[in-house]
Structure formats: C-alpha cells, structure tokens
Scaffold this motif. Structure first.
Motif, short mmCIF file in Angstrom:
data_model
loop_
_atom_site.label_atom_id
_atom_site.label_comp_id
_atom_site.label_asym_id
_atom_site.label_seq_id
_atom_site.Cartn_x
_atom_site.Cartn_y
_atom_site.Cartn_z
N CYS A 166 0.86 -1.19 0.00
CA CYS A 166 0.00 0.00 0.00
C CYS A 166 0.89 1.24 0.00
O CYS A 166 0.81 2.07 -0.89
N SER A 167 1.76 1.34 1.00
CA SER A 167 2.70 2.45 1.10
C SER A 167 4.12 1.96 0.83
O SER A 167 4.48 0.84 1.24
N VAL A 168 4.92 2.79 0.20
CA VAL A 168 6.35 2.52 0.20
C VAL A 168 6.84 2.79 1.62
O VAL A 168 6.64 3.89 2.15
N GLU A 169 7.45 1.77 2.23
CA GLU A 169 7.82 1.90 3.65
C GLU A 169 9.31 2.17 3.83
O GLU A 169 9.70 2.84 4.78
N ASP A 191 11.27 10.65 -1.54
CA ASP A 191 12.10 9.48 -1.21
C ASP A 191 11.38 8.19 -1.58
O ASP A 191 11.98 7.26 -2.14
N GLY A 192 10.11 8.13 -1.26
CA GLY A 192 9.33 6.94 -1.58
C GLY A 192 9.30 6.68 -3.07
O GLY A 192 9.41 5.53 -3.53
N LEU A 193 9.16 7.74 -3.85
CA LEU A 193 9.14 7.57 -5.30
C LEU A 193 10.46 6.99 -5.80
O LEU A 193 10.49 6.12 -6.67
N ARG A 194 11.54 7.48 -5.24
CA ARG A 194 12.87 7.03 -5.68
C ARG A 194 13.06 5.54 -5.35
O ARG A 194 13.48 4.77 -6.20
#
Lengths: 327, 327, 327, 327
Positions: free
Chosen positions: A94-97, A137-140
């Motif tokens: 669900c989320s990039v953790e 950061d999550g996108l990267r």
C-alpha cells in the motif's frame, strides 16, 4: 457529432480542418471523427461518398465511447501491455515503507507474475494524523525497486503541483478514488502522455467515471485505464466497500479503455481478496491491482487487506486457471 | 450460549433437557448445542469433562452460524442436492405463462444442466396493474413440467395463507426479496420441512439476511439456503441492482447455509447475466438461479433479463469451465 | 387514462359504465375519471362537450396521483382528522408493555396534544429472539387506553390472517416499512375501509411507495396516508436511518394522500427527534408519529429513540410554534 | 489526549511546551489543550492541581470536537458573523456570468437579507465540455459586486495553484463536495487564515466530513464552517440528492464549527428549495447558502434549482418566521 468513414481517406483530415474553424474540439481515431459540441453538419457530395454514418446522439464521454473508438485502447509500457487481449497483474505494498522493503515487495510481486509495481509515496489519508507517505524518497525507492526487477511503476499523484515531479519517477499516474472528480488534476495529467489509472470514486456512477476519464482524454492523453475498487453502500460490516463487478462488463461495452479490478480496496479484508480477484477475472477484467505485504500486522497502512506472499501466489495461480479456462 | 462437546455423548441430551427447564430454546446439531438467550451455565465436573468449549458471545443468528454448525447444510431434494460440494443450476421462466410454455422451458432448462425448475405463479409486482401470475393453475403447470423432466420445483410463496397450498406443488419455497423481513411468512415456512430459498432484500445487510434465515431455522426447518440477488445502490442506469458478489465468500465464512447466486435479478440485463454467473461461480457460489425464455420480447415479466436458449447454454458451459478449473 | 370533466354530469357515470365493459378498472372521484390500462377512447360529441381533458400519460400510481384527484385526501376518525389543513399528532410507546403502562402513555400522549395513540402488539423484530409483542392482549390494552382518553388507535398489522382480528381493535392499520411491498397484505387491508398508515420501506423510492399505496387504493380503500420514516444509506453511525425530509414536499406535489413524519424511527436517537420533528413540520408534513416512554432505559423495544415526557411536551410545543409561524 | 484545565493558568503553556518536545502537535483553546497522538501523560502534583480532566479517548477529529472546544467557532467577516447565535444568509448565482449580471444578483441577494455573495468563477463540472467558468475575470466581477453592496464573498477554489489568486478576491474559500477529500487542497487553505466553507462530499460520512475539516484546522486555520448539501442515495428521480437534515443537529453536538445548509444543491429543484430551507432553519442550521437567478432558463449552470427573485424573498421571509418562532 461522430462521423464514421467507410475507409481511411484524406477527406477525414480536410473535414477535421473545416470543423476546427468552428468553436469545436475535433478528434480523429482511425476512420472515426468526433467533433464535440457540433450539432449540425452537411457533407458535400464528395464527402458524403466516403461517410458511412453521422451521429449527433453522442454520450457526454464521446472520446471514451466505443462509438468513437470501437477498438480497445492498448497502452504500452516498457514491460507491460494493458488492454486488448493482455491481462496485467499489478502488485505491491500500500505504502512505500523503506528502500529495502519495497525492493522485497517488488521481488515478491514479480515472482507472482506482476509486471507493474504499485506503492504509495503520497497517501490520501482520511485522518490528517495518519502516515502521509515518504514523498519523493518513496518515489525514488519505488523506481529503483521496479527497475531492478524489470517492472513498471504505478503510483498515486495527489495534486497539480506534484504532477511534474511524480511524472519523473512513474510509468503510470494513479488517480485515487477521492480525486476522481478533482478536475484540475485530471486536466493536468491529461496534458502529459504518461499513462493514467483512474480509480472510480466511491459514489461515482458509471457515467461519472467515464466523464472523469474524458477530462484526461480531451486534454490530449489517450493512455487511460479505469480501476473498479468498490463503491460505498449501506453495508460495510464485513467488507470495506461493495465490489461492483458488473461494472466490468458494463464498461467493456461502453468504452474502449481497459478495466482493472482492485479487489484489495473493494473488500478490505485479506481472506476475501482472492475469491474476488478470481471473480473479477471471470467477469472480464483486463487485469488486477492488489496489495501485498510480508508482515501485514506491521504495514504502515491498509494491513488488513494485504495479501501475504502465500496468499498472493495462490491468488495469481487461481486467476490464471480461470483465465485459461475461459480463453 | 454455544457448547462444543469433545465427542458425541448422552450428556448432550441430558444437558439439553436441563437447559430446557429454563425459558430457553435449545438446539443440538452433532457435537454442538445452542441455548438461545442463556448467559450463564456452570457444568458439573462430569459434564465439564466432555465439553471442549462454552461461548456466550454468539451472533444473533446463532443457529445459522458456523460456530454452532461448522458443517455445511446439505439439502436433499428428489433430483438435486444443494450445498456441500454440489453445484446446482436452477432455471426457468420468470412467470409461468402457460402449460405448454413452461413445459418447453423445463426441457430447455434441463438440457442446459438445470435440475431445479423455477417459475412464478404468484408474482410480487411493484405496480398493482401488472400481471400477477396464473396462481394455482400456474403451480400445477410448473409441477407437471418438472415431473416430466425429472426436475425439482422452486416457486415463490407470497403470504401465510398460501403456504399450505403452494407447499403441495413445490419442492422449494422461494421467499422473495420484498418479503425477506415478512416475519410471519418466515415463521410459517419455518414450521414446514420444505426447503426454503431466501432471497436477500434489496437493502438488507448480511446480518439482516442471516437473522431472517434464523426465523425459519428457529421455527424448526433446517432446510434453508440463501440467494444473493443484488442490492439497491445509487447507480442503476446500466444495471437493475448492484450484484454484491463479495457477499458470497462473506456468507460462506459466517454460515453453513448454501448460497445461490441470482445474476438475472442482480443485473437485469441479458448480456450481463453470463459474465456475472461465471463470476459468481468463481466467487464460490453453491449454484445459480437464472431466468430463461425462448422469446424474451414477449415474456409476461422480466423479459429484458431472460437468457435466450443459446445464451443459457453458453452460460452453463462457461460456468462449468470455471468450476472445473478451480476444483 | 384520466378524463377530467368540466362539471359534474350524469355522463360521467355513463362513460364509466361504458368503459367498464372493457377489461378495465374504472374509478371516479368528483369530476375526474381514471380508467386503468385504457389507452384509447373517442368520446361522442355529447360526451366531448363536457370533457375538459383526456390524458393517456398517467403515472403508474394513477389513483394516488394529483392528476386524478387534485384535492387532498381527508381521513376522518372518531377523534381525529388526517389531511387537508389539519395537523395530527400520534404518540405512544413502541410496544404495548402492559395494561397499566399503555394507559399511562395514553394519558401522556393526550396531554401533549396527540389524538392518536400508537403502540405495537405484534412487533416485526429483526432478530427472532427479541420480544415479539403482547399480541391480542396488547391490542385490547391499547384500545382500552385510547377509549379512556378519547383517542384513536394506530397499530401494526403484520400479516393477512391478522387483518380481521387487528381490525376489531384499531382505527388505523399501520403497515411497517419491512412490509411495504408485502402485496398480499396491502390487498387485504385494501379490502377493508379502515384507514391505513403506510410506512416507506427502507430502500423504497418515492415511486415504490406510491405504487404500494396504489395496491390499497385499487382494492377499494381510499383511506390511505403515507409515513416517511427514514431510508437506509451509507451513513448510520449517528442516526439509525437517513430522514428524507424532501420526500414530504415531493409527495405533496405528486399525491393527495396525507404525509406523516416519523422522526423517531428516522433518527433513532432521542436528542435528535425534536429538531427533526420541528423540521418535518416546517417542510409541510400533515402530522407526526413519535414514540414516547416514561422510562426509556427499560422500554421493551426502541428505548433509545423514545421521548421522555418532558422532551415530548417540548417537542409538541416547538412543532406548534413553527406551525403557527408558517400558517 | 485532551486536558481540560480548571482555569486559565500559565501552567497550560508550560505543559504545552513540555509536550511539544515529544513528536506531537499541541493546540490550546481557552482552558483546553489537545496533544495529538499523545497516549500517556503523568502530570506533576502542581499541574494536577489545575487539571479538571485528562482524556485519551479522543475522536480522530480532535481539534474540531466539542470535547476540545466546547464553545462555538465564530467567524468574523467584514459584513458578516458566522456561528454562535448568528444566522447568515448567503446567496448568489451558481456561476458568475458577467459583470452586469453578478451586480444585479448581488443587489437581489442583499435585498433578501444576504450578507455573503456566492458565485462560481471556477466550476467543477461533471462533463469536461460544460461551461467551466469566467476564471479570474469572474472573481473580479464578484468582488466588485460584493463591495458595491457591502457584502462578503464566498467562491470555490478548485486546486492548490489557485489558492493564492482566489484568496486575493474572496472572504471565504468554498471547497466543493467533489474536493472534500482533496487533502492537498485542504492543507493549502489550512495554511491561510481565510475562512473556509467545506461542503460535505456526496458519499461522505459525518466522520469523513469532520476529518476533512481537521486537515484545515490542523494546518493552522480555525475559520472553518461546514456545508450540508445532500448525499447520494438510491433515489434521485425527484431530487438531485438526499438532503440529510439530521446531520445538522448531529454535527452541532459533535463539533463547534458552524453548519450551513445548502438546499439548492441538496434538492436541485426550485420548488423544493424553500420548504427545505425552512426545514433546515428549524433543524438548527447556522445559515443557508442558496442559488438565485433572475432568468433561470438561461442560467449558465444549475438553472433548475435557482430561486427566482420572488421565490428568494419568500424563502427568506419564511426562514425568518421560523427562526423567530423558535428563538
């Protein structure tokens, strides 16, 4: 107005040019021309000779309609083809953790047959104090993980100022259910050529969904697919939403856009995701998008609906069995 | 209160007898005992030795719950078994239209694999001036047609005074969606041993449905199955109702009653019945009930949702493919 | 077909007689004639001279429509007039609990201005193990209490076999929301001349409600009024149902039947009953039906929504203030 | 965590400073302190002496709750006070159509008692080909018209990039129903001090609405009011939405924000606006926002629901009568 021509001919472009002198948006796909808002048109004899039909009774979502484009929209990503005869599996947390976690999830997703990695870096949370995502950061991390496993990326973009930045990292913009009628955002992603996965709003009718997609298409981006993720009804004790599976064959008749099923959000309960994923495949979906997690109890968001690795593999196996049986 | 015993033992009956001295309804199935409304119970040492667990936290639909009866309810009709590992096809016209027509429909239904013939003789119509059914003549025609083709009959009973008469002709009472909370009717069919197919009301929650079934079971009739036929939501432009397919796996967890899907009423549009029937099978339904007609344009009722003979056969073929793939 | 005549004339009856030779139900109220199902009619010259208009575009609920009967239905009970310029207050306990208690509640109801005493003797309970009512004893207690305080009685009838018996005790049959489409019951009360208060089903559209009322009216009973008691929607955390107050002015335009508001069931929470009762009066309701109890914590049913004596009196006071202000 | 202090004391600020050393957002209003996310706190003896209560069982919308702020939020605009004992009338055309027209509408609005002028310059339209508003020109015309008649302005802002520009012209940002969960937009207006009128989304629960308001409040803007504008349900034949009037007293209990009723969008039909406006006032609304037009047949948008000048004046008159009666 939709004009269907008998064949490809230079007259299509000349009629288009003529209509564009009116205050009208004109679009052509193959042998079909749509002139939005045009309510009268008298072809010359030469033009009439190549015209199969003229219709003024168009749906409001004319560019999205099968009348204008009978052929399925097929979207080509580096590792994935969405629409037509293809069936696509999209999976991820669900989320990039964290960098390590999303990499692990990408590996798992790929092992189960997914070619698109999902993960939220900007999270639309009902309550402002809930985890809001790792942002850029999550996108990267998401991009790196997808690249390592030769996957494409789908991730949510939540507002106009983020479109450019998110677009640097993703292959597909996801528009969330709560933003389905955020028309400014639809226009903004419509001005790119990046594919858009548009989720049905929780109280959106079929027509609302197609009109929302029309905002994207009318701004120039034909790479649109739709996501059925459940609607809000009176009964939500045992499921988070009501999965409107009949919307799949309904949409297949009305529109050329691919339809992806999101059983995770539709039901919100892990044990129900697999039967609903299988049912969606049986109903004719062009693919699935599901949430997976190796440790759902500690997921940053939506843990209760995440498939564990074993359940995920069993789900893809069962979906494939049904797809094969009905092929 | 539910008591689960470690094994079959005469103590079950003696505890039952003891509890029945209180103002309580007590039911036993196998090694499970339910004592409705009982909130305290202290077993003797001898009793405690054979008791695996005692629970006071029962659902309101205790007799219908898996906690009380873990094993599937299996209903045996002369030509059909409903529940367990069996998959049942029920088909027929919406209304019984004539002796000849229902015979023709029975032949068609049977050819497609149905073993239960449906058909309405008493029709619950929204508007009082619509066709209300052939009444007892219709029942007679339906019975004859079923007998000729070795089929069982399901037909709707609409009120208490008709229970006895309809019961002479049918193998299964159908309780319609509009009567799901007609508690007098539920009690009346509960006092028979004729099987009951209970349709979910159009705004009934899962709990409402199970509580309605409980009225039947608590009056002594264990031969109950449930029918999911779509619920009423905000979107009804392209479908008559919203088919809540997730209700199928939800119900399979909560209750031992078989769950039959009714895609015809759920969507109300012929072209959508087959994908939804297939999806329902994929979701784990114990069977389907569908409307068929050789000339839908002239059907007495619900023509737009009736499958033509060809579509019916294709539907059963596709349902069987999916069932086989997932077996 | 609806024929509006220019004036009262013997030709109305002769045209009625002529139309009744067709397979048609024909009804006359004042200068309006409705012939149900009739789609063609050519008057003679003599007839044409007295006809103001002929319409074939009738609503399905033709007898209930303002087109057929422009004047309000006014129902006369011994102590109460419902409809027209009258405003009626109906109050009482949810369930008849005992002879003494219902007497006490009648006294309270009357003191607050109610002229109709409500109270359930047969209770349609979602769960079969809930209190089901005192049955005929309850009816007797209710009748006695009403008589003592010169009030009329409204009480629910739940099934066809009870119509005769309940009819001996009551001035008004209440048809509950769950039975709104129990068509057998509607027909049965339609064959009496006892007034009927028809509650809107929890997922009934306005048209559904009017078609249900049509079952009663078409069977010969014109003494019908409608009760708006809330519908089922996606939000039920803070209220039991969603009170559809706009239904009141909508219905006032479509039909001549009186419309009574039931804020108690609509919201299900004591504190909200008064503002909603006042709002309903402001919206144009012809009256209110509310639940009252002197000791709600120990009420046999629906305690949380019962008005205490003080709240009840404050509610009637505020409703009267609003009525007076808008008069 | 909410701490209620017995009195104003410097210890409130010192406790606030202490809690802010944790990762927590801490807010103080009067004698109440909310520390979001804080789940444990042991006061010193000195602190305990001034503390009336500590609660860890807060709603998710803690800053919007009555527990944190028992007193009504009162918003002061140059010409208007919203909340508390004040009742506000907001009126104007759906769309700003021209400089002359909005001036005319402002004059009419003012004559009927409105002190806030509404009008859309950016229009969220379901279909992309519908009129999308005059944009910044529209804002300028709206501001001029309001200024001329000593009124305040409310107008919709549709996306983050427009917040600054729209803020130059308006006294109140309207957040539309479709953007109720556009969290980026909520954060952006939350970072201003301009008042915000937040419309309930068409499938938003009461909690969803309060959580959305919390996004604004938690970002620093306390000038929030809520607008009930109808929800989407199964019945939309005679009304555009279902006006959930019970939400008004429900919200008055849960939150200190003012609640404004929008009968125009709730029902969507001119004839129903007045009874519903009156009912909303009776239910306890803090004001109304309505659409008016001198020539609804030619309105650029939403003509069918616009009150004509006569109807508008009658509506305000009746609303005032009810307000006076209940004062």
């Amino acid at each position: 107005m939709i004009i269907q021509f008998k064949q490809t001919t230079p007259l299509i472009q000349s009629i288009k040019a003529k209509l564009e002198q009116r205050p009208a948006q004109v679009e052509v796909v193959g042998t079909h021309l749509a002139a939005i808002g045009v309510k009268d048109f008298t072809p010359t004899a030469e033009e009439a000779a190549v015209i199969a039909s003229i219709s003024f009774d168009d749906p409001s979502f004319v560019l999205g309609s099968r009348q204008f484009q009978p052929e399925d929209t097929v979207i080509t990503l580096p590792h994935t083809t969405i629409g037509g005869d293809n069936f696509v599996m999209m999976a991820g947390p669900c989320s990039v953790e964290s960098q390590a976690h999303v990499r692990k999830m990408a590996k798992l997703a790929k092992a189960g047959g997914a070619t698109v990695l999902r993960g939220g870096a900007f999270k639309p949370r009902t309550v402002p104090y809930s985890f809001q995502g790792l942002e850029e950061d999550g996108l990267r991390f998401l991009r790196q993980a997808a690249d390592e496993f030769d996957m494409d990326v789908i991730t949510e973009v939540m507002d106009v100022p983020h479109v450019e930045m998110v677009g640097k990292y993703t292959d597909v913009f996801q528009i969330g259910a709560r933003n389905m009628q955020n028309f400014s955002l639809l226009k903004a992603v419509g001005k790119t050529q990046i594919a858009v996965g548009l989720k049905r709003g929780m109280s959106a009718t079929i027509d609302d969904l197609l009109n929302a997609a029309e905002y994207i298409r009318a701004n120039g981006n034909p790479n649109v697919f739709l996501i059925e993720r459940g609607i809000r009804t009176f009964d939500n004790k045992y499921t988070r939403n009501t999965f409107d599976l009949a919307a799949i064959p309904v949409l297949k008749k009305l529109t050329h856009y691919p339809i992806i099923a999101d059983p995770s959000h539709a039901v919100g309960v892990r044990d129900l995701v697999t039967p609903m994923a299988v049912a969606a495949a049986a109903a004719g979906a062009d693919g699935e998008i599901v949430e997976i997690h190796d440790d759902p109890a500690h997921a940053f968001s939506d843990g209760p609906q995440a498939l564990t690795p074993d359940l995920y593999k069993d789900m893809t196996r069962r979906v494939n069995l049904v797809r094969a049986a009905l092929a």
